[in-house]
Design a protein around this motif. Structure first.
Motif, short mmCIF file in Angstrom:
data_model
loop_
_atom_site.label_atom_id
_atom_site.label_comp_id
_atom_site.label_asym_id
_atom_site.label_seq_id
_atom_site.Cartn_x
_atom_site.Cartn_y
_atom_site.Cartn_z
N SER A 103 0.85 -1.19 0.00
CA SER A 103 0.00 0.00 0.00
C SER A 103 0.89 1.25 0.00
CB SER A 103 -0.90 0.01 1.24
OG SER A 103 -0.21 0.53 2.36
N ARG A 143 -8.70 -5.89 -2.77
CA ARG A 143 -9.27 -5.05 -3.83
C ARG A 143 -9.85 -3.77 -3.25
NH1 ARG A 143 -14.24 -4.34 -5.29
NH2 ARG A 143 -14.97 -6.11 -4.05
N ASP A 149 -7.11 -1.38 -2.20
CA ASP A 149 -6.54 -0.73 -3.38
C ASP A 149 -7.45 0.40 -3.86
OD1 ASP A 149 -4.28 -2.31 -3.50
OD2 ASP A 149 -5.09 -3.70 -5.00
N GLN A 150 -8.74 0.15 -3.88
CA GLN A 150 -9.69 1.16 -4.33
C GLN A 150 -9.74 2.34 -3.37
OE1 GLN A 150 -13.22 -1.25 -4.64
NE2 GLN A 150 -12.92 -1.64 -6.83
N ASP A 172 -6.65 4.45 -4.04
CA ASP A 172 -6.65 5.19 -5.30
C ASP A 172 -7.80 6.19 -5.37
OD1 ASP A 172 -9.01 3.95 -6.26
OD2 ASP A 172 -7.92 2.49 -7.47
#
Length: 209
Positions: free
Chosen positions: A44, A95, A98-99, A102
């Motif tokens: 991360s 997932r 990560d979202q 971002d």
């Protein structure tokens, strides 16, 4: 075919076989009820995170500074020693993280296992999920939120021992003067998470509510 190419193909084939054997081992372990905790390490922007799950849900998110081996030892003592490194079991968690990083996800949608927390701490930690993305509350306000206005210090302890940072956003709780207070991942990480959610966050003295 050259010896070098043959050796490369052999190595690749061996790697594929080992990967398939590992998948089978992991699946068999789950099928036989031999796994109490599955975990993996994810990269991360704030460093490597350990994420761990039980059948009930996500049970731990740990910063690298906490010592991942130490975290696994603690999980073994408090939940059970049957711990398996299993990348596939945590795909959805990885997932969503990560979202989040971002900027495309503001609210996590995950099953959670809060057995590592005592009753009052669990109450506070669940309430953390109600602080809106990009907003903050003070420890005193959190105490009000859980119906214990005098338990400001206990609220601070609940935040400091939150087993699911980021997912249950204890970084959104500040001191009454707007300063950061403490954070398990370090104050730099806390500040970076606040800036990620609100680029206008000004640091010490700022209020976002």
């Amino acid at each position: 075919m050259s010896e070098k190419n043959a050796a490369t193909l052999a190595t690749q084939d061996e790697g594929s076989v080992l990967q398939e054997l590992n998948k089978k081992f992991v699946q068999d372990a789950h099928d036989q009820g031999l796994v109490e905790i599955s975990y993996r390490i994810v990269e991360s922007p704030i460093g490597r995170l350990l994420i761990a799950t039980t059948e009930a849900g996500l049970v731990r998110v740990a910063f690298e500074t906490e010592g991942h081996e130490s975290i696994l030892d603690t999980l073994a003592q408090k939940i059970g020693p049957r711990i398996l490194k299993d990348r596939g079991a945590l795909d959805d968690v990885a997932r969503q993280l990560d979202q989040y990083f971002d900027g495309s996800l503001r609210n996590f949608s995950l099953s959670l296992d809060l057995r590592l927390s005592t009753e009052f701490r669990r109450q506070v930690q669940v309430e953390l999920g109600n602080i809106a993305y990009g907003q903050t509350l003070s420890y005193a306000q959190m105490a009000q939120q859980v119906g214990k206005p005098k338990a400001v210090r206990a609220v601070g302890t609940a935040c400091a021992t939150n087993p699911l940072p980021i997912v249950l956003p204890c970084h959104r709780v500040l001191r009454s003067d707007g300063s950061l207070g403490g954070y398990l991942g370090g104050l730099d990480v806390k500040s970076r998470l606040l800036h990620l959610e609100n680029p206008d966050y000004l640091g010490t003295g700022a209020t976002l509510f």
